[in-house]
Write a protein that holds these residues in place. Structure first.
Motif, short mmCIF file in Angstrom:
data_model
loop_
_atom_site.label_atom_id
_atom_site.label_comp_id
_atom_site.label_asym_id
_atom_site.label_seq_id
_atom_site.Cartn_x
_atom_site.Cartn_y
_atom_site.Cartn_z
N VAL A 65 26.66 -16.44 41.49
CA VAL A 65 26.29 -15.88 42.79
C VAL A 65 27.38 -14.95 43.32
O VAL A 65 27.10 -13.87 43.80
N VAL A 66 28.65 -15.39 43.21
CA VAL A 66 29.76 -14.66 43.79
C VAL A 66 30.92 -14.63 42.81
O VAL A 66 31.19 -15.62 42.15
N ARG A 67 31.58 -13.46 42.74
CA ARG A 67 32.80 -13.35 41.94
C ARG A 67 33.96 -13.13 42.91
O ARG A 67 33.91 -12.23 43.74
N LEU A 68 34.98 -13.97 42.79
CA LEU A 68 36.17 -13.80 43.62
C LEU A 68 37.14 -12.88 42.89
O LEU A 68 37.43 -13.09 41.72
N VAL A 69 37.60 -11.85 43.58
CA VAL A 69 38.55 -10.90 43.00
C VAL A 69 39.71 -10.72 43.96
O VAL A 69 39.55 -10.83 45.18
N ALA A 70 40.85 -10.42 43.40
CA ALA A 70 42.04 -10.21 44.23
C ALA A 70 41.95 -8.86 44.92
O ALA A 70 41.47 -7.88 44.34
N LEU A 91 38.92 -24.40 47.81
CA LEU A 91 39.08 -22.98 48.09
C LEU A 91 40.52 -22.51 47.94
O LEU A 91 40.78 -21.47 47.32
N SER A 92 41.47 -23.23 48.46
CA SER A 92 42.86 -22.81 48.35
C SER A 92 43.30 -22.69 46.90
O SER A 92 43.97 -21.73 46.52
N ALA A 93 42.93 -23.66 46.07
CA ALA A 93 43.29 -23.62 44.65
C ALA A 93 42.61 -22.46 43.94
O ALA A 93 43.20 -21.80 43.08
N LEU A 94 41.37 -22.18 44.31
CA LEU A 94 40.65 -21.06 43.68
C LEU A 94 41.28 -19.73 44.08
O LEU A 94 41.41 -18.82 43.24
N ILE A 95 41.67 -19.60 45.33
CA ILE A 95 42.33 -18.37 45.78
C ILE A 95 43.65 -18.19 45.04
O ILE A 95 43.98 -17.08 44.60
N HIS A 96 44.37 -19.26 44.87
CA HIS A 96 45.64 -19.18 44.12
C HIS A 96 45.37 -18.73 42.68
O HIS A 96 46.11 -17.90 42.14
N ALA A 97 44.32 -19.25 42.05
CA ALA A 97 43.98 -18.86 40.68
C ALA A 97 43.63 -17.37 40.62
O ALA A 97 44.04 -16.67 39.69
N VAL A 98 42.92 -16.88 41.62
CA VAL A 98 42.56 -15.45 41.65
C VAL A 98 43.81 -14.60 41.82
O VAL A 98 43.97 -13.56 41.17
N GLU A 99 44.73 -15.05 42.66
CA GLU A 99 45.99 -14.32 42.85
C GLU A 99 46.80 -14.24 41.55
O GLU A 99 47.54 -13.29 41.35
N GLN A 100 46.64 -15.24 40.70
CA GLN A 100 47.34 -15.25 39.43
C GLN A 100 46.63 -14.42 38.36
O GLN A 100 47.08 -14.34 37.22
N GLY A 101 45.50 -13.82 38.71
CA GLY A 101 44.79 -12.94 37.79
C GLY A 101 43.60 -13.56 37.10
O GLY A 101 42.97 -12.93 36.24
N GLU A 102 43.26 -14.78 37.44
CA GLU A 102 42.13 -15.45 36.80
C GLU A 102 40.81 -15.03 37.47
O GLU A 102 40.77 -14.77 38.67
N ASP A 103 39.76 -14.96 36.67
CA ASP A 103 38.43 -14.68 37.21
C ASP A 103 37.80 -15.99 37.68
O ASP A 103 37.85 -17.00 36.97
#
Length: 91
Positions: free
Chosen positions: A35-40, A13-25
């Motif tokens: 099921v779920v899309r993480l967005v900043a 989860l922490s790595a995925l959140i970091h990726a989202v913060e960097q603009g990655e989908d």
């Protein structure tokens, strides 16, 4: 875009959140289906001018609503909430 199974996302989860913060989908999947899309989260909200406009509109709406009401006339009885509830009901 990353597709990650939910059970793997729990451990990363922490790595995925970091990726989202960097603009990655990032899309979380269950049995290969999205099921779920993480967005900043964006910090931007309505501007002060937009908030003022909405507040002015709300006040105008309240004044218009208030103008619809009139005081009880002599001899008029107050409406009871039970009468309003039961209006149109069959017994």
């Amino acid at each position: 875009m990353q597709s990650v199974p939910i059970n793997e996302a729990k451990t990363r989860l922490s790595a995925l959140i970091h990726a989202v913060e960097q603009g990655e989908d990032v899309v979380l999947t269950r049995h290969g289906k999205p099921v779920v899309r993480l967005v900043a989260e964006t910090a931007e909200g309505p501007s002060q001018a937009e908030r003022d406009k909405r507040a002015a509109q709300a006040l105008a709406d309240l004044r218009a609503f208030r103008a619809l009401w009139r005081p009880l006339q002599p001899g008029e009885k107050k409406l009871d909430w039970k009468e309003l509830r039961d209006e149109g009901r069959r017994y």
